[in-house]
Design a protein around this motif. Structure first.
Motif, mmCIF file in Angstrom:
data_model
loop_
_atom_site.group_PDB
_atom_site.id
_atom_site.type_symbol
_atom_site.label_atom_id
_atom_site.label_comp_id
_atom_site.label_asym_id
_atom_site.label_seq_id
_atom_site.Cartn_x
_atom_site.Cartn_y
_atom_site.Cartn_z
ATOM 1 N N THR A 216 0.839 -1.197 0.000
ATOM 2 C CA THR A 216 0.000 0.000 0.000
ATOM 3 C C THR A 216 0.876 1.250 0.000
ATOM 4 O OG1 THR A 216 -1.577 -1.309 1.278
ATOM 5 C CG2 THR A 216 -1.969 1.067 1.161
ATOM 6 N N GLU A 217 1.932 1.219 0.801
ATOM 7 C CA GLU A 217 2.895 2.320 0.835
ATOM 8 C C GLU A 217 4.224 1.815 0.278
ATOM 9 O OE1 GLU A 217 2.062 5.323 2.062
ATOM 10 O OE2 GLU A 217 0.066 4.658 2.680
ATOM 11 N N LEU A 218 5.010 2.756 -0.278
ATOM 12 C CA LEU A 218 6.388 2.468 -0.656
ATOM 13 C C LEU A 218 7.255 3.561 -0.054
ATOM 14 C CD1 LEU A 218 6.314 1.746 -4.522
ATOM 15 C CD2 LEU A 218 6.532 0.049 -2.709
ATOM 16 N N GLY A 219 8.505 3.237 0.226
ATOM 17 C CA GLY A 219 9.416 4.285 0.701
ATOM 18 C C GLY A 219 9.923 3.966 2.081
ATOM 19 N N VAL A 220 9.523 4.744 3.062
ATOM 20 C CA VAL A 220 9.898 4.467 4.449
ATOM 21 C C VAL A 220 8.632 4.027 5.176
ATOM 22 C CG1 VAL A 220 10.959 5.364 6.556
ATOM 23 C CG2 VAL A 220 11.686 6.233 4.306
ATOM 24 N N ILE A 221 8.626 2.777 5.644
ATOM 25 C CA ILE A 221 7.433 2.200 6.277
ATOM 26 C C ILE A 221 7.839 1.671 7.655
ATOM 27 C CG2 ILE A 221 5.468 0.646 5.954
ATOM 28 C CD1 ILE A 221 6.266 0.443 2.971
ATOM 29 N N PRO A 222 7.911 2.571 8.630
ATOM 30 C CA PRO A 222 8.456 2.185 9.934
ATOM 31 C C PRO A 222 7.473 1.416 10.807
ATOM 32 C CG PRO A 222 7.877 4.511 9.947
ATOM 33 C CD PRO A 222 7.580 4.004 8.561
ATOM 34 N N ASN A 223 6.218 1.280 10.339
ATOM 35 C CA ASN A 223 5.206 0.629 11.170
ATOM 36 C C ASN A 223 4.876 -0.783 10.692
ATOM 37 O OD1 ASN A 223 4.086 1.522 8.816
ATOM 38 N ND2 ASN A 223 2.099 2.034 9.720
ATOM 39 N N SER B 57 13.980 0.423 6.944
ATOM 40 C CA SER B 57 13.671 0.435 8.371
ATOM 41 C C SER B 57 14.235 -0.772 9.109
ATOM 42 C CB SER B 57 12.153 0.509 8.570
ATOM 43 O OG SER B 57 11.624 1.661 7.932
ATOM 44 N N MET B 58 14.549 -1.840 8.356
ATOM 45 C CA MET B 58 15.181 -3.035 8.921
ATOM 46 C C MET B 58 14.383 -3.621 10.096
ATOM 47 S SD MET B 58 17.933 -3.532 7.058
ATOM 48 C CE MET B 58 19.096 -4.546 7.982
#
Lengths: 137, 379
Positions: free
Chosen positions: B15-22, B110-111
């Motif tokens: 749904t999201e691309l990029g930084v997904i910290p959750n 985000s690893m």
């Protein structure tokens, strides 16, 4: 605090002769007794014809610079950037990764196809790395 | 493999691309899988074949709650998903399963829930490469490029143009990570990473994922989306050690996988409307254009610099912006496949008008592996 050390190889039964060689100041390669293919990295059979009859021999230590990068970031532990990571082509044919010492780590100084010779850098009592420097003369 | 017997009937990214910290890595897989299932109008229980890489099939099957009758855990780096498509098409044709789900996701930035890559000191890489200061892909993947440039007469400016042209495509894509126009000077003045490559010639590091659903072409007609058929496929591997490539003038794995796919598809290079070449670094499109036989290597740099791959050019290349500008979670092959499918469906943000044949070429490791899939929207 001690400086972080560079990654250290751990020999296997198939590569032990290579690391014994560098410790003794020799660059050891393997040649197929059946088809005369010279190869690297070490293994107890010929990757060209599959013969198990292979011999270890001392290479000349002469090489040329095949390609490289000058790594700026991120730097590996034990290295101070910028430093060149090179692939050298040995006179006997095989190529190997190494570092170029006694030479500025710049594109101007590191010319492709320049002549190199092996130099040995002792890491500890077990491991000596084969590095390369510009050939003298 | 026979042409056009298997089709992609579901395709989606996270749904999201990029930084997904959750989101953890396995949840990114699930997010992409659920989006693809919805895209295909299916239920997870319809899936009887499953393939993924890095994460194991058992890990993801458990997490998704599926019990497949065919699995493929081929994990050869970023092109693993091209190989999964090829293997899945063969499995469907052989009757081993009917509906295959392929997932990729990576918490590359985000690893979260992702093991760091490591090299065992007694592996061949650990003994014969790691001691010389290689440390991650930027220090390894560009090692062949100076030799390639010298052999084929490629210039630094031409290699900078690869990034410039792909940014032009990214500017058209709302989901691209980097959209602002750049110039050759911007590229050549960006921070040095590993000479000769600077920051803008290296791929992004992001989070994300994608998933594909494949079934037989006969069944594909009953799905809500326009089927995208598998016209040709190829794969190969060479070596996990970049230093041990047969030559730096070309990639042996590319030269096997690419032509195999063209032969299977029964097409010529002039038939190709749209092209994806996995661009972890700026030299890869040049290797791809040469190794897949589009042109002599000597012409590849000039071809891109002359604008033939930019929007409106005769060979649209990396139309999502590529790993350099769209996104790159670590194993980008899935995103290249997604863009080919979008182009064949006719719904890409930077749609190539009337595109009927798309070639999607992937690399794994540092030239270690390769997979090529040729798609078409006509049966």
């Amino acid at each position: 605090m001690a400086e972080p050390a560079r990654a250290k190889p751990k020999p296997t039964p198939e590569t032990q002769h290579f690391w014994d060689g560098t410790k003794a100041g020799e660059l050891r390669l393997q040649r197929c007794d059946a088809c005369a293919n010279v190869y690297f990295p070490p293994r107890p059979f010929c990757p060209s014809c599959a013969s198990r009859k292979v011999s270890v021999f001392k290479a000349s230590g002469k090489a040329t610079l095949y390609s490289y990068v000058i790594n700026h970031r991120p730097a590996a532990p034990g290295f101070t950037p910028p430093y060149a990571i090179a692939v050298v082509e040995l006179d006997e044919g095989p190529r190997m990764m190494s570092n170029i010492i006694d030479c500025p780590q710049t594109p101007e100084a590191l010319e492709l196809d320049m002549k190199l010779e092996v130099a040995f850098e002792k890491l500890d009592d077990k491991i000596t790395l084969p590095l390369f420097r510009p050939a003298k003369g | 493999m026979r042409r056009n017997q298997v089709a992609v009937v579901g395709a989606a990214e996270t749904t999201e691309l990029g930084v997904i910290p959750n989101m953890s890595q396995i949840q990114l897989h699930a997010d992409a899988a659920l989006n693809a299932i919805a895209d295909a109008g299916l239920k997870l229980s319809d899936i009887d074949g499953f393939a993924t890489a890095v994460e194991t099939p058992q890990q993801m099957a458990h997490y998704l709650g599926i019990t497949p009758t065919w699995v493929d855990g081929t994990s050869v780096g970023g092109c693993s998903f091209m190989l999964h498509v090829r293997h899945a098409a063969a499995a469907i044709e052989a009757g081993l399963c009917k509906t295959v789900l392929i997932t990729h996701a990576e918490s590359g930035k985000s690893m979260i829930g992702k093991l760091p890559r490591s090299t065992a000191p007694d592996s061949l890489n650990g003994q014969f490469e790691a001691p010389f200061g290689v440390y991650g892909p930027p220090s390894m993947f560009p090692i062949p490029v100076l030799r390639f440039m010298k052999t084929h007469g490629i210039t630094h400016e031409q290699l900078a143009m690869v990034a410039v042209m792909q940014r032009e495509w990214a500017a058209k894509n709302p989901r691209a990570t980097m959209k602002d126009p750049i110039t050759v000077a911007d590229v050549l003045n960006s921070r040095m990473i590993a000479y000769p490559f600077r920051l803008l010639q290296c791929c992004l590091v992001t989070d994300g994922g994608g998933a594909l659903i494949l079934t037989s072409a006969d069944r594909a007609r009953d799905f809500p989306r326009k089927p995208v058929y598998i016209l040709g496929t190829g794969e190969s591997v060479e070596t996990p050690m970049v230093s041990q490539m047969k030559t730096f003038d070309s990639s042996r794995a590319f030269k096997v996988a690419g032509p195999l796919a063209f032969k299977e598809a029964g097409i010529t290079h002039g038939d190709v409307d749209h092209l994806m070449i996995y661009d972890a670094f700026a030299h890869l499109p040049l290797y791809g254009l040469g190794d897949l036989g589009f042109m002599p290597y000597e012409e590849t740099g000039k071809f891109i610099a002359d604008g033939h791959t930019r929007p409106g050019g005769k060979l649209p290349l990396n139309t999502n912006g590529g790993g350099l500008s769209y996104m790159h979670s670590g194993m980008y092959g899935m995103y290249a496949l997604q863009e080919s499918v979008r182009q064949m469906r006719g719904i890409a943000p930077a749609q190539v008008p009337n595109a009927k044949i798309s070639v999607c070429h992937g690399v794994g490791g540092m030239f270690a592996a390769s997979g090529t899939i040729i798609f078409t929207n006509e049966r």
